[in-house]
Design an enzyme around this catalytic site. Structure first.
Site, PDB file in Angstrom:
ATOM      1  N   SER A  58       7.377   2.765   6.068  1.00 56.64           N
ATOM      2  CA  SER A  58       7.608   3.717   7.155  1.00 56.64           C
ATOM      3  C   SER A  58       8.406   3.097   8.292  1.00 56.64           C
ATOM      4  O   SER A  58       8.175   1.944   8.671  1.00 56.64           O
ATOM      5  CB  SER A  58       6.265   4.231   7.697  1.00 56.64           C
ATOM      6  N   CYS A  59       9.298   3.890   8.882  1.00 54.80           N
ATOM      7  CA  CYS A  59      10.032   3.433  10.067  1.00 54.80           C
ATOM      8  C   CYS A  59       9.093   3.306  11.256  1.00 54.80           C
ATOM      9  O   CYS A  59       9.452   2.708  12.273  1.00 54.80           O
ATOM     10  CB  CYS A  59      11.179   4.389  10.396  1.00 54.80           C
ATOM     11  N   SER A  60       7.890   3.877  11.150  1.00 58.32           N
ATOM     12  CA  SER A  60       6.910   3.802  12.235  1.00 58.32           C
ATOM     13  C   SER A  60       5.929   2.648  12.061  1.00 58.32           C
ATOM     14  O   SER A  60       5.008   2.477  12.861  1.00 58.32           O
ATOM     15  CB  SER A  60       6.126   5.117  12.337  1.00 58.32           C
ATOM     16  N   SER A  61       6.115   1.867  11.019  1.00 57.79           N
ATOM     17  CA  SER A  61       5.248   0.707  10.790  1.00 57.79           C
ATOM     18  C   SER A  61       5.490  -0.353  11.863  1.00 57.79           C
ATOM     19  O   SER A  61       6.631  -0.621  12.245  1.00 57.79           O
ATOM     20  CB  SER A  61       5.541   0.120   9.405  1.00 57.79           C
ATOM     21  N   HIS A  68      13.194   4.660  19.510  1.00 63.10           N
ATOM     22  CA  HIS A  68      12.250   5.108  18.476  1.00 63.10           C
ATOM     23  C   HIS A  68      10.826   5.228  19.018  1.00 63.10           C
ATOM     24  O   HIS A  68      10.382   6.335  19.349  1.00 63.10           O
ATOM     25  CB  HIS A  68      12.289   4.142  17.292  1.00 63.10           C
TER      26      HIS A  68
END
Length: 475
Positions: A255-258, A378
């Site tokens: 995930s890019c949110s990791s 982000h």
């Protein structure tokens, strides 16, 4: 044949492929555009179930891991079902047909209309979940969608597109509301698709994002992640560590949110590290740091053979002891930030960079520097009991989302304990040259007609507007 002629022929073939798909999509969309809200929501439910259905979610997860080598099957199943369930919840609570908003005071009534045909560019990291997530949003707006998948994840995306098409057929709607670019998917066919549709939505490489924005078609692209989180001295260390572990290890950090960096305030550094170890982390000895860097990056790029892989593979590649192979993720201490310090960037792997900060102000400064290097716009996180610190970060740092006491992956893209919209596509604002600074959601797939009727005149005097300026500077 000259290179120029060959390129022209290739472009012509790509344009024909895209034109045929879009033509079929327009025919299907014109039928669906007449649907009322109940019929629209019936379609949304059908598309959601086509992925959520347990045997479908399992088959797609297994194929995705087999073809891409990214992530793991159990987490991909959870991701597909959780994201689809949450997105469906959001969709069914929203009105997207006819009158959707009324403001009598301003004399404005808003009506929702379809955009038309959407072109969706999807990544190899989520070849099953992302196409359905975007299709749900497109269908909610009574649009058709054509998906251009990553070549690496083509077979998974093709399978899920067929599931969605069958679901639409089952309820009596045109199958061509959802289509896929045929294999082999190339830059030429993807570009031709972007130029032929009414809206482009891009998740994936920044090259595709730039191509989308220069296609001449309205486009929504998103930026790269590189999430830093702070643990301050007031945090619940065990809770913070458990959340970071759950988030970092989910689907092997695809995930890019990791979380990619944790910045720990000096006063609680040892306690926080101990809590992270207790949660399953392995602290890499400083002597092994160079080996981690040299293996994780090859020729300046992330090593595709190590990203999103299991810990056993990483431990062997990095030459770490057996204890590391049995751990859930790695902690690597770092002090530098920037191009000369790869660990300060996104890693897409079970490697979490650790920074030590003198105090909260220094931690905030470290996060700012990390974001300026990569991931600006982000998101970031904070583990604390001082909510005023979260407000300070939200006021001062260049990010769209600041999450407080969350497992970042599960809160950033929407969660059942988070008010953010469920999505797999996070806008990063102008900081990453994105057109949205929020989570992609159904609203981005609508045209809005404003009905405007007269209201009592609302015209202030010149004194009301210019008075303060006159009083200070004169007329």
């Amino acid at each position: 044949m000259s290179v120029v002629v060959e390129m022209q022929d290739r472009n012509s073939d790509a344009q024909k492929i895209a034109a045929d798909l879009v033509r079929r999509a327009r025919v299907a969309q014109e039928v669906f555009a007449q649907a009322d809200q109940a019929r629209t929501d019936e379609a949304v439910r059908a598309v959601a179930w086509s992925l959520y259905k347990p045997e479908h979610a399992k088959a797609l997860a297994e194929l995705a891991v087999k073809d891409t080598g990214l992530g793991n099957v159990p987490d991909k199943i959870i991701k597909k079902q959780r994201k689809t369930f949450g997105t469906l919840r959001d969709m069914l609570r929203a009105k997207t047909v006819g009158e959707i908003e009324r403001d009598d005071k301003r004399g404005i009534v808003k009506f929702a209309k379809p955009i038309g045909v959407v072109g969706a560019i999807t990544p190899s990291t989520n070849p099953g979940a992302t196409p359905v997530n975007k299709a749900l949003m497109a269908i909610k707006g009574r649009n058709a969608i054509v998906i251009a998948p990553s070549p690496l994840g083509f077979r998974t995306t093709e399978m899920v597109v067929n599931f969605m098409r069958d679901a639409l057929d089952q309820i009596g709607l045109p199958r061509d509301l959802v289509q896929i670019l045929p294999s082999p998917v190339t830059k030429d066919t993807t570009q031709a698709l972007m130029e032929a549709v009414d809206l482009v939505v891009i998740t994936g490489s920044q090259d595709n994002v730039r191509r989308g924005y220069s296609s001449g078609t309205p486009a929504i692209g998103v930026g790269a992640g590189n999430v830093p989180v702070i643990i301050d001295e007031t945090a619940d260390f065990d809770s913070a560590a458990q959340k970071i572990c759950a988030s970092k290890t989910f689907d092997n950090a695809t995930s890019c949110s990791s979380e990619n960096a944790v910045v720990i305030v000096d006063a609680c550094y040892d306690k926080a590290i101990a809590a992270l170890k207790k949660a399953g982390a392995f602290l890499v000895d400083p002597s092994a740091k160079d080996k981690v860097v040299s293996e994780l990056w090859k020729n300046g790029k992330l090593n595709r053979h190590l990203i999103a892989r299991d810990m056993s593979i990483l431990a062997e590649a990095f030459g770490l002891p057996a204890e590391a192979a049995k751990s859930k993720f790695l902690l690597v201490e770092e002090t530098g930030i920037g191009r000369d310090y790869p660990l300060s960037g996104e890693k897409l792997s079970l490697v979490l960079t650790v920074y030590r900060a003198k105090d909260f102000a220094a931690a905030k400064d470290t996060v700012h520097k990390i974001l300026n290097h990569q991931g600006k716009g982000h998101s970031m996180g904070l583990h604390t009991t001082k909510l005023e610190r979260a407000r300070e970060l939200a006021e001062d740092l260049p990010v769209v989302r600041v999450l407080v006491n969350f497992a970042h992956t599960f809160g950033n893209g929407g969660g059942f304990d988070s008010g953010l919209e469920f999505t797999l596509t996070m806008g990063c604002g102008s900081w990453q040259k994105n057109s949205i600074s929020e989570n992609l959601n159904y609203k981005h797939f609508l045209n809005i007609t404003h009905l405007v009727t007269p209201i009592p005149e609302d015209k202030p005097s010149e004194e009301d507007l210019f008075g303060p300026h006159w009083a200070r500077y004169g007329k």
